[in-house]
Motif scaffolding. Structure first.
Motif, PDB file in Angstrom:
ATOM      1  N   ARG A 139      80.335 130.662  62.068  1.00 49.06           N
ATOM      2  CA  ARG A 139      81.360 129.878  61.359  1.00 49.06           C
ATOM      3  C   ARG A 139      80.999 128.398  61.296  1.00 49.06           C
ATOM      4  N   LEU A 140      80.198 127.930  62.229  1.00 48.98           N
ATOM      5  CA  LEU A 140      79.761 126.527  62.205  1.00 48.98           C
ATOM      6  C   LEU A 140      78.650 126.278  61.192  1.00 48.98           C
ATOM      7  N   GLY A 141      78.185 127.328  60.529  1.00 48.59           N
ATOM      8  CA  GLY A 141      77.223 127.147  59.450  1.00 48.59           C
ATOM      9  C   GLY A 141      75.826 127.646  59.727  1.00 48.59           C
ATOM     10  N   LEU A 142      75.577 128.205  60.889  1.00 50.53           N
ATOM     11  CA  LEU A 142      74.242 128.744  61.163  1.00 50.53           C
ATOM     12  C   LEU A 142      74.081 130.105  60.489  1.00 50.53           C
ATOM     13  N   GLY A 143      72.849 130.471  60.206  1.00 52.10           N
ATOM     14  CA  GLY A 143      72.577 131.803  59.691  1.00 52.10           C
ATOM     15  C   GLY A 143      72.786 132.838  60.786  1.00 52.10           C
ATOM     16  N   ALA A 144      72.771 134.099  60.413  1.00 52.83           N
ATOM     17  CA  ALA A 144      73.050 135.168  61.387  1.00 52.83           C
ATOM     18  C   ALA A 144      72.035 135.172  62.522  1.00 52.83           C
ATOM     19  N   THR A 145      70.764 135.045  62.210  1.00 51.94           N
ATOM     20  CA  THR A 145      69.733 135.064  63.238  1.00 51.94           C
ATOM     21  C   THR A 145      69.825 133.828  64.129  1.00 51.94           C
ATOM     22  N   GLN A 146      69.984 132.667  63.521  1.00 50.67           N
ATOM     23  CA  GLN A 146      70.096 131.433  64.296  1.00 50.67           C
ATOM     24  C   GLN A 146      71.361 131.433  65.146  1.00 50.67           C
ATOM     25  N   ALA A 147      72.454 132.002  64.627  1.00 50.91           N
ATOM     26  CA  ALA A 147      73.698 132.086  65.399  1.00 50.91           C
ATOM     27  C   ALA A 147      73.508 132.983  66.614  1.00 50.91           C
ATOM     28  N   ALA A 148      72.789 134.088  66.439  1.00 53.65           N
ATOM     29  CA  ALA A 148      72.530 134.993  67.562  1.00 53.65           C
ATOM     30  C   ALA A 148      71.651 134.325  68.614  1.00 53.65           C
ATOM     31  N   ILE A 149      70.643 133.592  68.175  1.00 51.52           N
ATOM     32  CA  ILE A 149      69.756 132.904  69.113  1.00 51.52           C
ATOM     33  C   ILE A 149      70.523 131.823  69.872  1.00 51.52           C
ATOM     34  N   GLN A 150      71.335 131.052  69.179  1.00 53.84           N
ATOM     35  CA  GLN A 150      72.094 129.989  69.823  1.00 53.84           C
ATOM     36  C   GLN A 150      73.142 130.557  70.780  1.00 53.84           C
ATOM     37  N   ALA A 151      73.799 131.654  70.401  1.00 53.35           N
ATOM     38  CA  ALA A 151      74.778 132.288  71.288  1.00 53.35           C
ATOM     39  C   ALA A 151      74.105 132.802  72.549  1.00 53.35           C
ATOM     40  N   ARG A 152      72.926 133.349  72.395  1.00 55.40           N
ATOM     41  CA  ARG A 152      72.187 133.826  73.567  1.00 55.40           C
ATOM     42  C   ARG A 152      71.836 132.665  74.486  1.00 55.40           C
ATOM     43  N   ARG A 153      71.420 131.550  73.926  1.00 61.45           N
ATOM     44  CA  ARG A 153      71.098 130.374  74.735  1.00 61.45           C
ATOM     45  C   ARG A 153      72.340 129.849  75.454  1.00 61.45           C
ATOM     46  N   ASP A 154      73.457 129.837  74.751  1.00 59.23           N
ATOM     47  CA  ASP A 154      74.682 129.275  75.328  1.00 59.23           C
ATOM     48  C   ASP A 154      75.263 130.140  76.441  1.00 59.23           C
ATOM     49  N   ARG A 155      75.173 131.457  76.315  1.00 62.49           N
ATOM     50  CA  ARG A 155      75.871 132.348  77.239  1.00 62.49           C
ATOM     51  C   ARG A 155      74.979 133.073  78.225  1.00 62.49           C
TER      52      ARG A 155
END
Length: 114
Positions: A74-90
């Motif tokens: 929802r913040l504007g990242l693509g699906a792959t980038q959102a998954a990578i960032q979520a993995r880094r965050d959590r």
């Protein structure tokens, strides 16, 4: 399964995300069973109970990751980038939560008696 799907779909307010979470349950359980088979250990009742507990841990982690992927998407990242960032965050939170539970279930999972 229908009840779990209904609860998750109300929680996520979507029909696709509960399917993603629910797919992780049997995959985790099958991974634990195949791990026992490949190591040559017998399947016992305690080890199957531990495998079900580990599938629950994976399900909880999947719920966390799906929620954070959704936020990053929802913040504007693509699906792959959102998954990578979520993995880094959590990753640290998931590791901290899952490690004690896995350590507690591991002796039951490694039980070799029939």
């Amino acid at each position: 399964m229908v009840g779990i799907f209904m609860i998750l779909s109300c929680q996520f307010r979507c029909y696709l995300e509960p399917v993603i979470v629910m797919v992780s349950m049997p995959l985790a359980f099958m991974g634990a069973v195949w791990g026992r088979i490949l190591t040559g250990c017998y399947l016992s009742t305690p080890s199957l109970i531990a495998a079900a507990a580990l599938a629950g841990i994976v399900t909880n982690d999947a719920i966390l990751l799906v929620q954070f992927v959704k936020i990053h998407w929802r913040l504007g990242l693509g699906a792959t980038q959102a998954a990578i960032q979520a993995r880094r965050d959590r990753l640290r939170a998931i590791f901290i939560f899952s490690s004690p539970t896995i350590a507690g279930v591991l002796p039951i999972l490694l039980e070799t008696s029939r």
